[in-house]
Design a protein around this motif. Structure first.
Motif, PDB file in Angstrom:
ATOM      1  N   LEU A   1      24.340 -19.672 -26.574  1.00  0.00           N
ATOM      2  CA  LEU A   1      23.545 -20.330 -25.531  1.00  0.00           C
ATOM      3  C   LEU A   1      24.451 -21.142 -24.612  1.00  0.00           C
ATOM      4  O   LEU A   1      25.349 -21.846 -25.082  1.00  0.00           O
ATOM      5  CB  LEU A   1      22.493 -21.268 -26.144  1.00  0.00           C
ATOM      6  N   LYS A   2      24.196 -21.021 -23.341  1.00  0.00           N
ATOM      7  CA  LYS A   2      24.955 -21.793 -22.362  1.00  0.00           C
ATOM      8  C   LYS A   2      24.240 -23.146 -22.197  1.00  0.00           C
ATOM      9  O   LYS A   2      23.119 -23.189 -21.685  1.00  0.00           O
ATOM     10  CB  LYS A   2      25.001 -21.022 -21.039  1.00  0.00           C
ATOM     11  N   MET A   3      24.890 -24.181 -22.672  1.00  0.00           N
ATOM     12  CA  MET A   3      24.235 -25.489 -22.686  1.00  0.00           C
ATOM     13  C   MET A   3      24.979 -26.500 -21.846  1.00  0.00           C
ATOM     14  O   MET A   3      26.186 -26.678 -22.014  1.00  0.00           O
ATOM     15  CB  MET A   3      24.224 -26.032 -24.122  1.00  0.00           C
ATOM     16  N   ARG A   4      24.237 -27.172 -20.994  1.00  0.00           N
ATOM     17  CA  ARG A   4      24.852 -28.272 -20.257  1.00  0.00           C
ATOM     18  C   ARG A   4      25.174 -29.388 -21.256  1.00  0.00           C
ATOM     19  O   ARG A   4      24.357 -29.731 -22.114  1.00  0.00           O
ATOM     20  CB  ARG A   4      23.892 -28.812 -19.205  1.00  0.00           C
ATOM     21  N   THR A   5      26.378 -29.930 -21.149  1.00  0.00           N
ATOM     22  CA  THR A   5      26.743 -31.108 -21.943  1.00  0.00           C
ATOM     23  C   THR A   5      27.151 -32.215 -20.981  1.00  0.00           C
ATOM     24  O   THR A   5      27.325 -31.980 -19.788  1.00  0.00           O
ATOM     25  CB  THR A   5      27.944 -30.821 -22.870  1.00  0.00           C
ATOM     26  N   MET A   6      27.309 -33.395 -21.528  1.00  0.00           N
ATOM     27  CA  MET A   6      27.861 -34.479 -20.726  1.00  0.00           C
ATOM     28  C   MET A   6      29.350 -34.193 -20.532  1.00  0.00           C
ATOM     29  O   MET A   6      29.923 -33.317 -21.177  1.00  0.00           O
ATOM     30  CB  MET A   6      27.656 -35.814 -21.437  1.00  0.00           C
ATOM     31  N   GLU A   7      29.957 -34.967 -19.633  1.00  0.00           N
ATOM     32  CA  GLU A   7      31.387 -34.791 -19.371  1.00  0.00           C
ATOM     33  C   GLU A   7      32.155 -35.529 -20.470  1.00  0.00           C
ATOM     34  O   GLU A   7      32.758 -36.570 -20.251  1.00  0.00           O
ATOM     35  CB  GLU A   7      31.708 -35.335 -17.982  1.00  0.00           C
ATOM     36  N   ASN A   8      32.077 -34.979 -21.673  1.00  0.00           N
ATOM     37  CA  ASN A   8      32.565 -35.663 -22.870  1.00  0.00           C
ATOM     38  C   ASN A   8      33.272 -34.656 -23.780  1.00  0.00           C
ATOM     39  O   ASN A   8      32.647 -33.748 -24.329  1.00  0.00           O
ATOM     40  CB  ASN A   8      31.353 -36.299 -23.584  1.00  0.00           C
ATOM     41  N   LYS A   9      34.583 -34.835 -23.929  1.00  0.00           N
ATOM     42  CA  LYS A   9      35.398 -33.858 -24.668  1.00  0.00           C
ATOM     43  C   LYS A   9      35.025 -33.773 -26.145  1.00  0.00           C
ATOM     44  O   LYS A   9      35.071 -32.694 -26.735  1.00  0.00           O
ATOM     45  CB  LYS A   9      36.877 -34.237 -24.543  1.00  0.00           C
ATOM     46  N   VAL A  10      34.655 -34.913 -26.726  1.00  0.00           N
ATOM     47  CA  VAL A  10      34.305 -34.918 -28.147  1.00  0.00           C
ATOM     48  C   VAL A  10      33.030 -34.101 -28.380  1.00  0.00           C
ATOM     49  O   VAL A  10      32.952 -33.291 -29.305  1.00  0.00           O
ATOM     50  CB  VAL A  10      34.154 -36.363 -28.674  1.00  0.00           C
ATOM     51  N   HIS A  11      32.055 -34.308 -27.533  1.00  0.00           N
ATOM     52  CA  HIS A  11      30.838 -33.489 -27.635  1.00  0.00           C
ATOM     53  C   HIS A  11      31.177 -32.011 -27.498  1.00  0.00           C
ATOM     54  O   HIS A  11      30.756 -31.187 -28.301  1.00  0.00           O
ATOM     55  CB  HIS A  11      29.844 -33.865 -26.532  1.00  0.00           C
ATOM     56  N   MET A  12      31.939 -31.699 -26.451  1.00  0.00           N
ATOM     57  CA  MET A  12      32.213 -30.290 -26.164  1.00  0.00           C
ATOM     58  C   MET A  12      32.924 -29.615 -27.331  1.00  0.00           C
ATOM     59  O   MET A  12      32.580 -28.504 -27.721  1.00  0.00           O
ATOM     60  CB  MET A  12      33.019 -30.167 -24.880  1.00  0.00           C
ATOM     61  N   GLU A  13      33.892 -30.327 -27.883  1.00  0.00           N
ATOM     62  CA  GLU A  13      34.631 -29.763 -29.019  1.00  0.00           C
ATOM     63  C   GLU A  13      33.716 -29.581 -30.233  1.00  0.00           C
ATOM     64  O   GLU A  13      33.758 -28.551 -30.911  1.00  0.00           O
ATOM     65  CB  GLU A  13      35.806 -30.695 -29.361  1.00  0.00           C
ATOM     66  N   GLY A  14      32.884 -30.595 -30.473  1.00  0.00           N
ATOM     67  CA  GLY A  14      31.951 -30.513 -31.604  1.00  0.00           C
ATOM     68  C   GLY A  14      30.943 -29.395 -31.420  1.00  0.00           C
ATOM     69  O   GLY A  14      30.693 -28.600 -32.330  1.00  0.00           O
ATOM     70  N   TYR A  15      30.380 -29.296 -30.230  1.00  0.00           N
ATOM     71  CA  TYR A  15      29.302 -28.323 -30.006  1.00  0.00           C
ATOM     72  C   TYR A  15      29.812 -26.883 -30.029  1.00  0.00           C
ATOM     73  O   TYR A  15      29.065 -25.960 -30.327  1.00  0.00           O
ATOM     74  CB  TYR A  15      28.595 -28.570 -28.670  1.00  0.00           C
ATOM     75  N   LYS A  16      31.095 -26.710 -29.701  1.00  0.00           N
ATOM     76  CA  LYS A  16      31.654 -25.348 -29.762  1.00  0.00           C
ATOM     77  C   LYS A  16      31.539 -24.785 -31.171  1.00  0.00           C
ATOM     78  O   LYS A  16      31.363 -23.584 -31.355  1.00  0.00           O
ATOM     79  CB  LYS A  16      33.125 -25.372 -29.347  1.00  0.00           C
ATOM     80  N   THR A  17      31.624 -25.669 -32.169  1.00  0.00           N
ATOM     81  CA  THR A  17      31.528 -25.198 -33.556  1.00  0.00           C
ATOM     82  C   THR A  17      30.122 -24.672 -33.865  1.00  0.00           C
ATOM     83  O   THR A  17      29.929 -23.948 -34.832  1.00  0.00           O
ATOM     84  CB  THR A  17      31.882 -26.313 -34.569  1.00  0.00           C
ATOM     85  N   PHE A  18      29.132 -25.063 -33.055  1.00  0.00           N
ATOM     86  CA  PHE A  18      27.784 -24.517 -33.230  1.00  0.00           C
ATOM     87  C   PHE A  18      27.667 -23.135 -32.579  1.00  0.00           C
ATOM     88  O   PHE A  18      26.628 -22.488 -32.662  1.00  0.00           O
ATOM     89  CB  PHE A  18      26.714 -25.416 -32.577  1.00  0.00           C
ATOM     90  N   GLY A  19      28.707 -22.748 -31.859  1.00  0.00           N
ATOM     91  CA  GLY A  19      28.678 -21.447 -31.190  1.00  0.00           C
ATOM     92  C   GLY A  19      28.082 -21.489 -29.787  1.00  0.00           C
ATOM     93  O   GLY A  19      27.931 -20.457 -29.134  1.00  0.00           O
ATOM     94  N   ILE A  20      27.725 -22.677 -29.310  1.00  0.00           N
ATOM     95  CA  ILE A  20      27.180 -22.735 -27.947  1.00  0.00           C
ATOM     96  C   ILE A  20      28.319 -22.747 -26.936  1.00  0.00           C
ATOM     97  O   ILE A  20      29.468 -23.013 -27.287  1.00  0.00           O
ATOM     98  CB  ILE A  20      26.267 -23.966 -27.734  1.00  0.00           C
ATOM     99  N   LEU A  21      27.995 -22.440 -25.701  1.00  0.00           N
ATOM    100  CA  LEU A  21      28.986 -22.486 -24.633  1.00  0.00           C
ATOM    101  C   LEU A  21      28.759 -23.765 -23.840  1.00  0.00           C
ATOM    102  O   LEU A  21      27.845 -23.832 -23.001  1.00  0.00           O
ATOM    103  CB  LEU A  21      28.837 -21.264 -23.715  1.00  0.00           C
ATOM    104  N   PRO A  22      29.551 -24.796 -24.125  1.00  0.00           N
ATOM    105  CA  PRO A  22      29.308 -26.074 -23.462  1.00  0.00           C
ATOM    106  C   PRO A  22      29.702 -26.042 -21.986  1.00  0.00           C
ATOM    107  O   PRO A  22      30.776 -25.563 -21.640  1.00  0.00           O
ATOM    108  CB  PRO A  22      30.206 -27.067 -24.215  1.00  0.00           C
ATOM    109  N   THR A  23      28.808 -26.510 -21.146  1.00  0.00           N
ATOM    110  CA  THR A  23      29.030 -26.529 -19.698  1.00  0.00           C
ATOM    111  C   THR A  23      28.856 -27.963 -19.201  1.00  0.00           C
ATOM    112  O   THR A  23      27.724 -28.414 -19.019  1.00  0.00           O
ATOM    113  CB  THR A  23      27.988 -25.617 -19.014  1.00  0.00           C
ATOM    114  N   PRO A  24      29.957 -28.676 -18.991  1.00  0.00           N
ATOM    115  CA  PRO A  24      29.820 -30.083 -18.584  1.00  0.00           C
ATOM    116  C   PRO A  24      29.292 -30.193 -17.153  1.00  0.00           C
ATOM    117  O   PRO A  24      29.652 -29.380 -16.304  1.00  0.00           O
ATOM    118  CB  PRO A  24      31.248 -30.632 -18.670  1.00  0.00           C
ATOM    119  N   MET A  25      28.424 -31.176 -16.952  1.00  0.00           N
ATOM    120  CA  MET A  25      27.764 -31.312 -15.635  1.00  0.00           C
ATOM    121  C   MET A  25      27.207 -32.727 -15.542  1.00  0.00           C
ATOM    122  O   MET A  25      26.689 -33.236 -16.525  1.00  0.00           O
ATOM    123  CB  MET A  25      26.605 -30.301 -15.620  1.00  0.00           C
TER     124      MET A  25
END
Ligand code: EAX
Length: 323
Positions: free
Chosen positions: A164-188
């Motif tokens: 799933l392509k998911m908008r995330t906050m502009e936050n590297k820790v979130h993005m790194e963590g969420y990648k392990t769920f298999g989502i495609l983090p899209t900061p915005m």
């Protein structure tokens, strides 16, 4: 007294009177609506500084990102072109790297744990770190535990989030963590999010119930899963340009006002958590309450090795150990 002297005395007295009554109006911004948890907390803050300084300080509130996204607002507070921001920690780690530790997924067990850490010595030490970057952290407020929404399908297990392509906050820790769920983090930035969801630029996003409610995401998102995958702290930040001019007693008024704001903001988060899911169902969302959290937690475990390297395993353990 000669007439000129009298005139001078009158002018001087008027001048004194005027300065005793001088009013400073502070610009306070936040991302969500006036009715949201940020609005509730900010209004308490503004009322308290008004009362506590006998009207010498007042605020003008700018809800709904009228002054920009959270990153822009933090920047403006640092520069002194904005006075106060009530913001999530989303972009804060880009200014104060130490703060990123609180953005680690599944770090906090529940609200009690999170609030205890933020208000205790660990959180207060982090709050002081803001001073070293030209920001004055008055008190931690709160955004809430974040949950996933999307337009594709219900998320029950971690594999449902995969791809799933998911908008995330502009936050590297979130993005790194969420990648392990298999989502495609899209900061915005947040102000772009509603339109991105509407136009399908992203499949989903993640935010606490109070934000999902206040921002009417039910209009553009079908599925909500109570993943609670990360706690999202927030903070009232004052510009040093204002702080440096405050007397000791006014500083105390501001800090106490921020603490009261925090209590009110957290209470609104509690209320939204208690009543918001029913509301979102009424608004047409399909809600998965029983998410397989254990699988998400296991998925993120490998990222913890990196987090330990970045922040120190002892520091993470110290947060986890708070009871
Ligand atoms: O702080 O950007 C986000 O998703 C935040 O949770 C929102 O701006 C409220």
């Amino acid at each position: 007294m000669k007439p000129t002297r009298i005139a001078f005395a009158v002018v001087a007295t008027l001048g004194l009177f005027a300065s005793a009554q001088a009013q400073t109006v502070l610009k306070l911004g936040y991302a969500t609506s006036k009715e949201s948890h940020y609005g509730v907390g900010s209004t308490v803050f503004c009322d308290e500084i008004d009362k506590g300084t006998q009207g010498r300080y007042k605020c003008q509130q700018f809800p709904s990102a009228a002054l920009g996204g959270e990153r822009e607002m933090i920047e403006a507070v640092q520069l002194g072109t904005q006075d106060i921001v009530n913001t999530s920690t989303g972009p804060l780690g880009n200014f104060v790297p130490e703060v990123k530790i609180v953005d680690i997924p599944f770090l906090f067990r529940n609200y009690d744990h999170a609030r205890k850490v933020m208000d205790g010595p660990i959180g207060q030490d982090l709050l002081k770190k803001l001073q070293t970057k030209g920001l004055v952290g008055l008190a931690w407020t709160e955004n809430g535990f974040r949950h996933m929404t999307n337009n594709k399908h219900p998320i029950v297990h971690a594999e449902d989030a995969r791809g799933l392509k998911m908008r995330t906050m502009e936050n590297k820790v979130h993005m790194e963590g969420y990648k392990t769920f298999g989502i495609l983090p899209t900061p915005m930035p947040f102000p772009e999010l509603f339109t991105a969801l509407q136009q399908g630029t992203v499949d989903g996003q993640e935010n606490p119930i109070p934000v999902i409610l206040a921002s009417k995401f039910a209009q553009v998102q079908k599925h909500l899963s109570l993943t609670g995958h990360v706690y999202s702290p927030a903070v009232l930040i004052l510009s040093p340009a204002v702080w440096d001019k405050l007397s000791e007693s006014d500083r105390k008024v501001f800090v106490d006002a921020a603490k009261k704001a925090s209590a009110a903001q957290r209470k609104k988060v509690n209320d939204d958590e208690a009543n918001g899911i029913a509301q979102l169902r009424k608004d047409g969302m399909q809600v998965v309450e029983q998410v397989d959290g254990e699988i998400f937690r296991k998925a993120v475990a490998p990222a913890y090795a990196n987090f330990a390297r970045e922040f120190g395993a002892d520091k993470i353990a110290a947060i986890q150990a708070v009871k």
